[in-house]
Design an enzyme around this catalytic site. Sequence first.
Site, PDB file in Angstrom:
ATOM      1  CG  HIS A   1      -0.323   0.339   2.509  1.00 17.86           C
ATOM      2  ND1 HIS A   1      -0.147   1.630   2.966  1.00 17.86           N
ATOM      3  CD2 HIS A   1       0.185  -0.457   3.479  1.00 17.86           C
ATOM      4  CE1 HIS A   1       0.425   1.617   4.149  1.00 17.86           C
ATOM      5  NE2 HIS A   1       0.653   0.356   4.491  1.00 17.86           N
ATOM      6  CB  CYS A   2       1.223   4.165  -1.881  1.00 18.22           C
ATOM      7  SG  CYS A   2      -0.284   4.340  -2.851  1.00 18.22           S
ATOM      8  CG  MET A   3       1.099   8.711   0.676  1.00 23.44           C
ATOM      9  SD  MET A   3       1.282   9.279   2.361  1.00 23.44           S
ATOM     10  CE  MET A   3       0.193  10.696   2.369  1.00 23.44           C
TER      11      MET A   3
ATOM     12  CG  ASP B   1      -0.675   6.623  -3.087  1.00 21.14           C
ATOM     13  OD1 ASP B   1      -0.826   6.326  -3.104  1.00 21.14           O
ATOM     14  OD2 ASP B   1      -0.823   6.042  -3.183  1.00 21.14           O
TER      15      ASP B   1
END
Length: 520
Positions: free
Chosen positions: A29-31, A501
Site C-alpha cells: 500500500h501507499c498513501m 501515492d
Amino acid sequence: MATEDKNRATAAAILPLVGGAPNVSSIAHCMTRLRLGLHDRSLVDDEALKALPAVMGVVEDDTYQIVLGPGTVARVTPEFEQLVEEAREAAPAPVAVSAEELAAQGAAIKAQQKAKNATPFKLFLRRIANIFVPLIPALIGCGIIAGLNGLLVNLGWLPAVTPALAAMASGFMALIAVFVGYNTAKEFGGTPILGGAVAAIIVFPGVANIDAFGQTLSPGQGGVLGALGAAVLAVYVEKWCRRWVPEALDVLVTPTLTVLISGLVTIFGLMYVAGEISSAIGTFADWLLSNGGAGAGFVLGGLFLPLVMLGLHQALIPIHTTLIEQQGSTVLLPILAMAGAGQVGAAMAVYFRLPRNESIRRTIKSALPAGLLGVGEPLIYGVSLPLGRPFITACVGGAFGGGVVGLFNQLGDTVGSTAIGPSGWALFPLLDGNHGLGSTIAIYGAGLLVGYVAGFLATYFFGFSQDLLTEFNVSQDPAPSTVAATGGPHTDTANGPGSLDSTNPGPTDPGSPEKAPARV
C-alpha cells in the site's frame, strides 16, 4: 474494536472481488491505495469493487490499485494480508490449473496491459517514484514535528522539549541519503543494503577530510541525487561481479568490490557533480519564483493535472526532496497543490450545474471532503475527467491559485512545504515561510480560495456544452463511468504533487481512444 471490525469487513468484501486469495500475488500500500499484484486480471469485478462504500475508485497500473484513502488503507491492508494468508492455509492445493499455468496467464495479461502505456521514459519515472514514495510518511511526520518545534521556539514555550523535537525532526533528513540508496538498489535489482552502504558515504562526517576537484567535500554534498546515482552504480558493479566472480569467492569479493568501486567513484566524482546539480536546482527554483512570480505560478498550477495525466509529475519528486534537504522546504509544492483547489471548485460547479443528476451529485458529496483534504482521485476519476471539459476548467482554477502563491513569492513572502505528499487543507501543518507562520498560512489559504472560486466560475460558465448538459442533467442518467488509470506510478497525485501515492498517476495519454476523456 468497532473500527477493527470495519476494516476487516472492508478487506473481506474486497478479497472475493479481486479473484480470491489464489489470484493475489503481492500486497502493498501507499498513501491512499491498496496495491495488488494479480495472476489473472480477468477475475476482477471492477464495477462491484467501485460500488463498495469504502472504495473511492480503482486505478490500473503495473499493479491493480484500489483507492481507499489515507489512514484507511494503512488499516485495511494488514487485515487483507491476514485474510489472504488464512485462505491460503485453509485452501486445498489446486487441481485443474497449476500455479505455473495461472501465473503464465497473469503474466501475459499484465504484459499486454503495461505495453499500452509503457514508454522507456515513463518506466524510468515510475522507478524514481518507487524509490521516493515509501519515504513520504517519514517526511510528513518529521515535517509536522519540525513545524511544531518552530512554533514552540518562536513562542518561547517548553525550552526543555524543543531540542528533543529538533532531533526527531532532523534525524531522518540527516540520513535520508541512506534510505534513498537502499530503495534505489532494491528498485534496480541489486542488494538493498549495499546501496545503502554506498549512499552512507555521502553523509559520513569523515568526508570533510577529503579533497576532490580542488575542493574539500562536505558531509551531505550531493544529497539524494548523489545517493541515487551512487546506488545505481553499485547495482551495476554488483551485477558485473556476480557474472565474473567465482561462486566460492562471491560472498567475500562481490560486496567488497561493490562498495570499493562505487564508493571511490562517489567520493571523487558523484558527490561533486550531484552537489552542483542540487545547488542549481535550488538556485533555479528561487530565481523562477523571484522573477517569474505570478506568471510562473500560473503555468505551474495550471499544468500540474495534465502532467499527472501523462505520468510526468513523477519527475518532480526528486526535485521536491532535494529542495527540502537543501533549503528545509520546497517552494514548488504549495503552488502545485493549487491544482487540487481548482479540482474542488470545478466539482462544486458540476454539482450545481447538474441539479437533476442525483448519481453525479451523490458522488461529489461523498468525494468532496476528501478533495478538500488533498485526496482528489474520486473527483478526478469519478467526475471531471470522464466529463472532459470540467477537467480543463479545473486546470484553470489551479492556474489562478498558483498565480496568487507565485505572486507573493515574487514579492518576498516565500511559501514552502517541509514535506511532500499532502495538499489541500492537509498541507497547512507542513507550511513554512520566511515571514512567520501566520503570513504563510494566510497566503496559502488565499491561493486555495482563489483556486476554488476560479475553478468554480470557469466550470460553471464554460465547463458544459449544451449537448453535455442535455445528456447528463436528467435524473435517470447514471454518473459517467470511472476512467481507469494506466499511467505511471504513482504518488498519489491527487494526494498532492509529491505523492503524489502520490504517486498515480492517471490515465493514459489522451491520444489513446479508449482512455481519452469521455466528453469534451
